[in-house]
Design an enzyme around this catalytic site. Structure first.
Site, PDB file in Angstrom:
ATOM      1  N   ILE A 132       0.813  -1.212   0.000  1.00  0.00           N
ATOM      2  CA  ILE A 132       0.000   0.000   0.000  1.00  0.00           C
ATOM      3  C   ILE A 132       0.856   1.276   0.000  1.00  0.00           C
ATOM      4  CG2 ILE A 132      -1.703   1.318   1.316  1.00  0.00           C
ATOM      5  CD1 ILE A 132      -2.846  -1.002  -0.240  1.00  0.00           C
ATOM      6  N   PRO A 133       1.955   1.373   0.763  1.00  0.00           N
ATOM      7  CA  PRO A 133       2.746   2.617   0.711  1.00  0.00           C
ATOM      8  C   PRO A 133       3.227   2.961  -0.698  1.00  0.00           C
ATOM      9  CG  PRO A 133       3.367   1.354   2.639  1.00  0.00           C
ATOM     10  CD  PRO A 133       2.447   0.485   1.841  1.00  0.00           C
ATOM     11  N   HIS A 163      13.065  -2.317  -9.666  1.00  0.00           N
ATOM     12  CA  HIS A 163      13.363  -3.727  -9.407  1.00  0.00           C
ATOM     13  C   HIS A 163      14.728  -4.103  -9.993  1.00  0.00           C
ATOM     14  CE1 HIS A 163       9.174  -4.212  -8.139  1.00  0.00           C
ATOM     15  NE2 HIS A 163       9.485  -5.442  -7.742  1.00  0.00           N
TER      16      HIS A 163
END
Length: 507
Positions: free
Chosen positions: A400-401, A436
């Site tokens: 969520i953050p 990533h």
């Protein structure tokens, strides 16, 4: 004749009086009882016996009737149909959804199968857990801590951002100059640690990944800090007295500590800045929702979970993951597809188990621990991603953050600039794919695109699942991508790192 005449009338009068008295007695109650109640015992007994015989006859008749009714009902039940229109329980149309027993069975089977694999691993390799060896993953030289030094140096970039905002609030810097300083500061945040990791040999891959993770989080926080303060200046320029919650100044009902609301530029302090840096969020606000007190019991439970899962992650990695990865090198070198598939499936279970443990350790234990220490009120760090029926729902709810940051500072600004939803969503996936790859390739000192491609592949996969799969099938597809996609990327990176290390040793 005279005597008879003399006697007769009184007798007749007495007889009439007696009859009259009898009639009156039959009509008037004596002591609240009627004449029927004063009958002789013999008369009452005779009447009672007659009544009892009547009751017995009536009871026997009712018993016969009820017996006949029960026989008729029994025959009716035998003759009535025992079938009705209904669905099987396992059919979706039945509306049945209580599968708790099947879930318990799956958990038991999962525990038993993993226990067998773990016992087989112990019998084959022995005990490989060595906590002391973990330290070498962070430090090659015990007197040189380059990753820790990088984390300490990050305070310079925090102070530069705070100084720039103070100058902008006083109009010492113009908006273009402030924007340029922020851009340079954040560009250095991404390039400086990467250059140090690539140029300093003593930085280990694990230490480098930790330092880059800290700098990436700091980059996202300072970007949000810059945006929110810019919004405040824009609103203050049009004489806005209050900021809505979407612009990071919520109304007083969001607080329960009695704290005074901070308004711009009163938020530009060292204390406010470092509270935001350590708070478990990436989106800045002038006034965060706060919890009333620090719950010591809750804090100790989260701390014990952090320590326990840290040991579990280290132990399972050493005991389970490393032997499987090591045994996978030869099939990868020989390009033996059947053996590679077998190693991939063997790696999928421990890799997925470690991923789940890491999720709980980081998003629940660690973030709740820091939130409790700072009395940070918003504890929604994840939602029910395990129920995801689409890939998009998974990426929106498991972190969520990051999702809030992307939505607030990247996705919606692109929409406001006129880009379509598809392009904006693709840009979000592209940004995520970049980070990533950044967090994996730089610490390993080799540039591959496995993580980047793994994220970009999510776009067509999300379209396919959302278009053709629904319900449980979509949820199963999401789980398959998580369970098999991650170990495949791990094997690719480990193979390339292994080949690179072998070539360096040969040279």
């Amino acid at each position: 004749m005279g005597d008879s005449d003399a006697v007769g009338p009184p007798l007749s009068r007495r007889r009439r009086a007696t009859l009259a008295a009898g009639r009156g007695a039959s009509l008037q109650p004596v002591n609240g009882r009627s004449a029927a109640a004063r009958q002789s015992p013999v008369t009452v007994g005779a009447a009672g016996a007659g009544g009892a015989s009547m009751v017995d006859s009536r009871g026997s008749e009712e018993a016969l009737k009820s017996e006949k009714r029960s026989r008729r009902n029994d025959m009716g039940e035998r003759l009535s149909g025992c079938h009705k229109t209904q669905e099987s329980l396992l059919s979706s149309a039945s509306g049945y959804n209580n599968y708790r027993g099947i879930l318990n069975w799956c958990v038991v089977m999962l525990v038993l199968s993993n226990a067998r694999l773990f016992l087989e691993n112990l019998l084959r390799y022995g005990v490989l857990v060595d906590p002391i060896e973990v330290i070498s993953l962070f430090l090659k030289d015990p007197h040189s801590w380059p990753a820790a030094c990088l984390v300490i140096v990050s305070n310079v970039f925090i102070l530069v951002a705070l100084y720039t905002e103070r100058q902008l609030s006083k109009s010492s810097f113009s908006e273009p100059v402030g924007f340029l300083v922020h851009c340079i500061n954040m560009a250095v945040i991404l390039t400086f640690p990467a250059a140090v990791i690539l140029l300093v040999p003593s930085v280990t891959p694990v230490g480098g990944a930790f330092a880059l993770g800290v700098y990436t989080i700091l980059f996202l926080k300072l970007y949000s800090y810059k945006d929110v303060n810019m919004w405040c200046r824009e609103l203050s320029s049009i004489k806005a007295k209050k900021l809505s919650r979407s612009m990071s100044c919520p109304t007083p009902q969001h607080f329960n500590r009695g704290d005074q609301l901070v308004c711009y530029p009163g938020n530009l302090t060292i204390r406010d800045m470092y509270y935001f840096v350590f708070a478990p969020t990436l989106c800045y606000e002038l006034n965060f929702p706060r919890s009333p007190t620090i719950r010591i019991g809750f804090l100790l439970r989260r701390l014990s979970e952090m320590l326990f899962f840290t040991q579990m992650l280290v132990g399972l990695t050493q005991q389970w993951m490393i032997p499987v990865i090591t045994s996978s090198m030869k099939p990868l070198e020989d390009m033996d597809l059947s053996r590679m598939t077998e190693r991939l499936l063997r790696l999928a279970v421990p890799n997925h188990l470690l991923w789940l443990m890491f999720f709980y350790w980081f998003f629940h234990s660690s973030m709740n621990f820091s939130a409790e220490l700072l009395c940070f009120g918003d504890r929604e760090f994840y939602r029910d991603w395990w129920n995801s029926e689409t890939v998009t729902y998974f990426w929106q709810n498991w972190n969520i953050p990051v999702h809030k940051w992307c939505l607030r500072h990247f996705y919606k600004p692109l929409l406001r600039r006129g880009f379509s939803k598809m392009i904006s969503q693709s840009a979000v996936f592209f940004l995520s794919a970049f980070f990533h790859e950044y967090l994996v390739s730089v610490p390993l000192r080799m540039f591959r695109i496995w993580a980047f491609m793994g994220m970009m592949v999510q776009l067509p996969f999300a379209w396919f699942v959302g278009r053709f799969l629904r319900g449980n099938y979509g949820n199963a597809a999401v789980w398959m991508s998580i369970i098999l996609g991650q170990p495949f990327a791990v094997l690719m990176y480990v193979h390339d790192y292994y080949v690179m290390q072998h070539s360096q040793e040969a040279n």
